[in-house]
Each structure stands twice: as C-alpha cells, then as structure tokens.
Design an enzyme around this catalytic site. Structure first.
Site, PDB file in Angstrom:
ATOM      1  N   HIS A  77       0.825  -1.204   0.000  1.00  8.83           N
ATOM      2  CA  HIS A  77       0.000   0.000   0.000  1.00  8.83           C
ATOM      3  C   HIS A  77       0.861   1.258   0.000  1.00  8.83           C
ATOM      4  CE1 HIS A  77      -3.637  -2.381   1.449  1.00  8.83           C
ATOM      5  NE2 HIS A  77      -3.833  -2.000   0.220  1.00  8.83           N
ATOM      6  N   CYS A  85      -7.251  -6.109 -21.874  1.00 11.73           N
ATOM      7  CA  CYS A  85      -7.089  -5.493 -20.550  1.00 11.73           C
ATOM      8  C   CYS A  85      -5.925  -6.109 -19.764  1.00 11.73           C
ATOM      9  CB  CYS A  85      -8.378  -5.584 -19.745  1.00 11.73           C
ATOM     10  SG  CYS A  85      -8.902  -7.280 -19.438  1.00 11.73           S
ATOM     11  N   ASN A 121      -2.478 -11.459 -19.257  1.00 10.07           N
ATOM     12  CA  ASN A 121      -1.731 -11.929 -18.082  1.00 10.07           C
ATOM     13  C   ASN A 121      -1.928 -13.436 -17.919  1.00 10.07           C
ATOM     14  OD1 ASN A 121      -1.479  -9.208 -17.831  1.00 10.07           O
ATOM     15  ND2 ASN A 121      -2.813  -9.009 -16.052  1.00 10.07           N
ATOM     16  N   ASP A 122      -3.176 -13.873 -18.065  1.00  6.43           N
ATOM     17  CA  ASP A 122      -3.443 -15.302 -17.952  1.00  6.43           C
ATOM     18  C   ASP A 122      -3.277 -16.027 -19.281  1.00  6.43           C
ATOM     19  OD1 ASP A 122      -4.029 -16.004 -15.241  1.00  6.43           O
ATOM     20  OD2 ASP A 122      -5.754 -14.669 -15.383  1.00  6.43           O
ATOM     21  N   ARG A 152     -16.105  -6.843 -14.022  1.00 13.49           N
ATOM     22  CA  ARG A 152     -15.783  -8.265 -14.171  1.00 13.49           C
ATOM     23  C   ARG A 152     -16.277  -9.007 -12.938  1.00 13.49           C
ATOM     24  NH1 ARG A 152      -9.654 -10.281 -14.538  1.00 13.49           N
ATOM     25  NH2 ARG A 152      -9.739  -9.965 -12.290  1.00 13.49           N
ATOM     26  N   GLU A 197      -8.849 -15.536 -21.907  1.00 11.73           N
ATOM     27  CA  GLU A 197      -7.588 -15.713 -21.183  1.00 11.73           C
ATOM     28  C   GLU A 197      -7.229 -17.187 -21.026  1.00 11.73           C
ATOM     29  OE1 GLU A 197      -7.923 -13.842 -17.329  1.00 11.73           O
ATOM     30  OE2 GLU A 197      -9.953 -14.560 -17.009  1.00 11.73           O
TER      31      GLU A 197
HETATM   32  C1  PEP Z   1      -5.510 -10.973 -17.339  1.00 12.03           C
HETATM   33  O1  PEP Z   1      -5.491 -12.162 -17.022  1.00 12.03           O
HETATM   34  O2  PEP Z   1      -4.874 -10.505 -18.294  1.00 12.03           O
HETATM   35  C2  PEP Z   1      -6.303 -10.011 -16.538  1.00 12.03           C
HETATM   36  C3  PEP Z   1      -6.449  -8.767 -16.922  1.00 12.03           C
HETATM   37  O3  PEP Z   1      -6.873 -10.436 -15.395  1.00 12.03           O
HETATM   38  P1  PEP Z   1      -6.094 -10.663 -14.012  1.00 12.03           P
HETATM   39  O4  PEP Z   1      -4.735 -10.018 -14.118  1.00 12.03           O
HETATM   40  O5  PEP Z   1      -6.955 -10.050 -12.981  1.00 12.03           O
HETATM   41  O6  PEP Z   1      -6.018 -12.157 -13.913  1.00 12.03           O
HETATM   42 MG    MG Z   2      -6.886 -13.022 -15.668  1.00  6.00          MG
END
Ligand code: PEP
Ligand code: MG
Length: 593
Positions: A200, A513, A465-466, A343, A442
């Site tokens: 934080h 995203c 990311n996933d 989401r 994802e």
């Molecule tokens: C992703 O997986 O790219 C994503 C945006 O979701 P998170 O990072 O919350 O898993």
């Molecule tokens: Mg994700």
C-alpha cells in the site's frame, strides 16, 4: 538488494520500482525508536486484567491517532483513506487484538510481549499465502501492531509531517499512515529497505506521483543523513554519493522526464486517434472504487476492467447485495456516461479470499477459479449479478466474465441472469438486463473456439496476463519460468489474431485489458492485429494515448502481417526494434529520462 557497483564514492543499490520519476537530494533518515527490542516478563495472573486494560488503552490511542490522520488527509489522498480505514479495522481484529488478550491471560505475560507474539503469528499466516496482494497485507498487520506498540511503550510516532526541509526519506519501512503524511513541497521521494510493488505504501507513492524505490534490503544502514542520493523510480535504482558525471546525466534526465510527462498528461484528456483517423478508447483497470479519480486524472475513456474480487478480500465474510450494489453504483455514476466494465468475481487461482471454502487444490490456477467457482456457488454469484444488473440502471455498464473455457459457462450465466432479471422485475427494483456482456479471453480453449463464443457475447476482452500463462504453461508468478513468460511469443500473437478475426466476422469488438496493453513497445502489433480498445493501470494511459496518435492503422497492419510470420519471441522483438526502435524506444527513453 543487490550491490551492483561500488567505487570510492558512488554506490548503486537495486531495489523494486515502487513509483516512477527521478529525484536528487539529501537523505533524511526516518528515526524510528526501536519497537523491536521488546522484553518478556511474567505478570501475576491476578494482574492480567490490568495488563489487558493497558493494552486496550494503547489500542484506543492508536485508533485516535489514525482517525486524526484520516481526517487530516489532503484531498488528493482521500481516495487512499480506505487503506487507513483497513488499519482501523485491524486494530480490533481477532488475530491481533483477540490473540494478544488471549496470550496475556493464558501465559501471564506483559502486553508488549503478547502483542509481539500475536503479530508474529498473524504475519506468518499472511506471509505463507502465495498471492502477492495478500502477502503484502502482512505489512499492514506490522504497521498496526507498531502503532499500538509505540503507544504501549510510550515512544513517539515518526512525525513525517514535521519535517521542514526538502529531503528524500530513507526508512527501513514506511507505513501507509506515515506515507500519507508526506507533503509534496517537502518530500521529494522515498526509499525503503522493505516493501514491494503491491504494498500500500507504493500505491500511495504512485498516487502522489513521487519517485519511490522499495525493497532495498539495508539502504537505511548504508545511507547517512545528508548524503546526496539519486532515486530512479523507473529503474528501481538508488545511487549514493553520485559522481559529478552521474549528477549531470541525471539532471538532464529529470528535465526531459518532466517535459515529457507534462506534454503527454496535457493531452491525455483528448481522444487517441491514429494518423489515419481510427479512434481508440484507452481505459483504466481498477481494483477499488477509489481509483476512479486516478483514471479520470489520467484521461481514461472509461473503466475497461473493474476487478471486483478486491471488495471480497481482507474480510471474513462475503459482501451482501446492498453493499456491492452501492459500490458499483458509485463507480458507474462517477464514470457515466463512460462505460464501466464490471468483471465478475475472479477468486481462487492466485487470489484466495477469506470466507471461500478451502478447496486444497493441488493446482489452484487450473482449479475452481473465477467463473468455475461462481457457477458452483450460485448464491455468491447471483448476489453479485443482482448487484451489477441493479447498478446498470444508473449508467453505462458492461458485464465481463472471467476464465471462460467453454460455451456452456456463458449459457449457464445467461440462465442465471434471466432468472435474476425476472426476480428484480417482480420486486419492482430498477435494473437493466440489456447490457453488453463479454468474456475475458484468457484461457487458450476460449481463444481457439472464439468463433463459437463470438455468437454468444457482445465483446471479447483479451486477458494476456493469464492467456500468456496458460498458453505457454508458464506460471505468471514464478520467477524461474520468467524467461518463458512473454506476451510476444508467436503462439500468443497468433491467438490474439485468431480472436480478433473471429470477433470481426461476427461483428463484435475485441478489447485487451492484460498488461500487454500497457507497454508502448507492443502498440504497433496490437493496433495492426485489430484490437479495438485497450485498458491498463491508469498511470500508463497518457503515454499509450500519446503513442497511438503517432501511428496509422494501415502501416501497423502491414507490420502485424510481418510479425505473424516470425517463429520465435526473439525474432518478434527484433522486428519491433528494427522497425520502430527509434520511434518507440526514444519515447520510452524520454519517459524514463
Ligand atoms: C488478465 O489475465 O490478463 C487479466 C487482466 O486479469 P487478471 O490479471 O486479474 O487475472
Ligand atoms: Mg486473468
């Protein structure tokens, strides 16, 4: 911490970049009277009540101090008040408060020792959790415990607001309460031995937009008061006793960085239009309603990802419908008429929450995560869906489903949505069912059958990311396979291409995203592949908008076609450097300088 270069005068320390920016100034060591040297002594069991009272008094003084700090927060930090409010809650938490009282009673020991014991136990509970966010909460326990301890032993709090010269703070650690007392005209930046990107303290530093480097190990023991230091928040670098040459170089970088930041921020409210006229929406990712302000400040065109699971964390129960509805409504109203993409709960995997049944999965990331958890726990899911449909009556809401791997999950969600809409109708509560519904792409299976999925939804949002993690079988949080985890792997790029093509054929838009969207080096590929909208952490919005304005979609298309021919990550990266090196890297340098 790694000492990378030492000579007679200049010393360079590498830590974690907490907040970008650069500053040069004199070090000011935050003098913290040692609350760690706590002695244990036995008390007469009939004096336990006195000792408990002494502890409770210290808690109530700590509470008053925190309330005063919250009341005195400057307006630009109000959005972070929730961090301190969490600390207020922790003061009476069972793990800390209850446990300390229990130890005093059962072991007949002094309150300081009991608090120290309770703190160690509570911290180890959090530290053993893999999720970096929850791991970071162990720091919150420590901050709260230190505050009580200072009141118990009668030490004074570190008085950051009392510092009256322009300095760079050097501390073993800074609590969010201390960080939030920073006055920008006095404190140029700060560095700490502990803490990480998700702490934080670094969240507040980013809000204040002052440079910060954390996790330096023992900087506070190496640096002396009034030492000249350079804090390079982009590189996570601290230079002690910089040589003349380094000072000149960094002076120049500071000027360029300031000019560049001012320029891109000045234009961040304007739309991001390519040179051949396509307008791209550049949206913000948020975890908590308070972050809306930062998205607006950085010119965000809406919320592209509201990660709702954070409202379920740091608590022992699930939020009820009214609580969720009020939070969503606030976000939606503040952002209206711009879209807010909510989401649904993405828990388990790497984000475990309290209150969720412990599933003890061998591979949680491949387990009962996100939509899978929700469909198995329809009460939890329906509560959230009801809150979202109700909030949708107050603005522009899109619903986004995480971790979709097959069409059945979408169909089952629609069934629940219809059921909920009927119930809301009967209850006479305002709601909207006709909102846009999309899926996170994802999981590779969703990308592969994107053509089938496109027939069921209104938009795709690629979660790189996933997607990278699952496509390359490389855990996104495991540094041993960090060398494999790369969004520019040809397999990932081909999947993105495949998804966009399926979306186009079915007349639905494809957004992104994941973090891939926030890196300007990836921009020509994403534009060229046909991604329609990008969403990212708010601080990255101005630079991305600025860069979009320098490209044409047609040239990016040609470039993406070349990229798709490459068979290694290295070849893709080389092609970016060779084609757009000057354009992109110079801008990135200006960003860093
Ligand atoms: C992703 O997986 O790219 C994503 C945006 O979701 P998170 O990072 O919350 O898993
Ligand atoms: Mg994700």
């Amino acid at each position: 911490m790694k000492k990378v270069q030492t000579d007679a005068s200049e010393v360079r320390l590498h830590g974690i970049s907490g907040s970008s920016g650069i500053c040069i100034g004199k070090a000011y060591l935050v003098d913290r009277e040692g609350v760690d040297v706590i002695k244990k002594y036995a008390i007469n069991s009939h004096k336990a009540a006195n000792e408990i009272n002494r502890f409770k008094n210290a808690v109530s003084k700590a509470k008053n101090e925190l309330v005063d700090i919250i009341k005195g927060l400057p307006s630009d930090l109000r959005q972070n008040a929730y961090i301190l409010e969490t600390h207020l809650l922790l003061l009476n938490d069972k793990m800390l408060h209850g446990k300390t009282v229990e130890i005093i009673k059962n072991e007949s020991v002094n309150a300081e020792w009991a608090l120290k014991e309770a703190t160690t136990q509570a911290k180890s509970l959090f530290s053993s959790i893999e999720d970096p966010y929850l791991k970071g909460r162990s720091a919150d326990i420590e901050h709260v415990s230190n505050r009580i301890m200072r009141n118990l032993v009668g030490f004074k709090d570190v008085n950051i607001s009392g510092i009256n010269k322009r300095v760079i703070l050097v501390a073993d650690n800074l609590s969010p309460a201390e960080t939030s007392q920073i006055q920008l005209e006095k404190i140029m930046g700060f560095i700490t031995d502990h803490g990480g990107k998700a702490s934080h303290t670094s969240i507040i530093a980013r809000t204040l937009e002052i440079p910060a480097v954390l996790g330096l190990g023992s900087a506070s023991h190496i640096i002396n008061n009034d030492d000249i230091i350079i804090v390079d928040g982009m590189e996570g670098l601290v230079i002690i006793h910089p040589e003349e040459e380094t000072l000149v170089e960094y002076d120049e970088r500071i000027k360029k960085y300031a000019a560049h930041k001012a320029e891109i921020k000045r234009t961040s409210d304007l739309q991001a239009k390519s040179t051949d006229g396509k307008v791209f929406k550049v949206m913000g990712n948020i975890e908590l309603p308070e972050e809306i302000v930062t998205v607006k400040d950085h010119g965000g065109d809406g919320i592209g990802l509201f990660r709702t699971e954070f409202l379920y964390m740091n608590r022992i129960d699930f939020p009820d419908e009214q609580e969720l509805f009020e939070q969503y409504k606030e976000v939606v109203e503040l952002m209206a008429p711009k879209p807010v993409t909510i989401r649904t709960l993405d828990i388990n995997g790497d984000k475990e929450i309290y209150g969720a049944p412990k599933t003890k999965e061998a591979n949680p990331v491949l387990g009962l995560r996100a939509i899978r958890f929700c469909l198995k726990n329809p009460d939890v899911f329906k509560t959230q869906l009801r809150a979202i449909l109700r909030a949708a009556a107050f603005g522009n809401v899109r619903l986004l489903l995480p971790m979709i791997s097959g069409c059945e999950e979408i169909q089952e969600t629609y069934r629940l949505l219809d059921e909920i809409a009927n119930a809301l109708e009967k209850q006479g509560l305002p709601y909207r069912r006709d909102i846009h519904i999309g899926i996170m792409v994802e999981v590779p299976s969703a990308a592969i059958i994107a053509d089938a999925m496109a027939g069921l939804v209104d938009f795709f949002s690629i979660g790189t990311n996933d997607l990278v993690q699952y496509t390359l079988a490389a855990d996104r949080g495991n540094r041993h396979v960090d060398y494999l985890y790369n969004a520019l792997h040809p397999a990932v790029i081909r999947l993105i291409h495949h998804v966009v093509v399926a979306g186009n054929k079915n007349h639905i838009k494809t957004f992104m995203c994941g973090e891939m969207a926030a890196d300007i080096m990836n921009l020509p590929i994403l534009i060229g592949l046909g991604v329609d909208e990008l969403s990212m952490s708010p601080q990255s919005i101005p630079a991305i908008k600025n860069m979009i304005r320098k490209f044409s979609v047609s040239e990016c298309r040609e470039f993406a076609a070349e990229v798709l021919k490459k068979i290694t990550t290295e070849a893709v990266m080389r092609l970016i450097r060779d084609t757009y090196g000057n354009k992109l890297i110079n801008d990135l340098k200006a960003e860093k300088e």
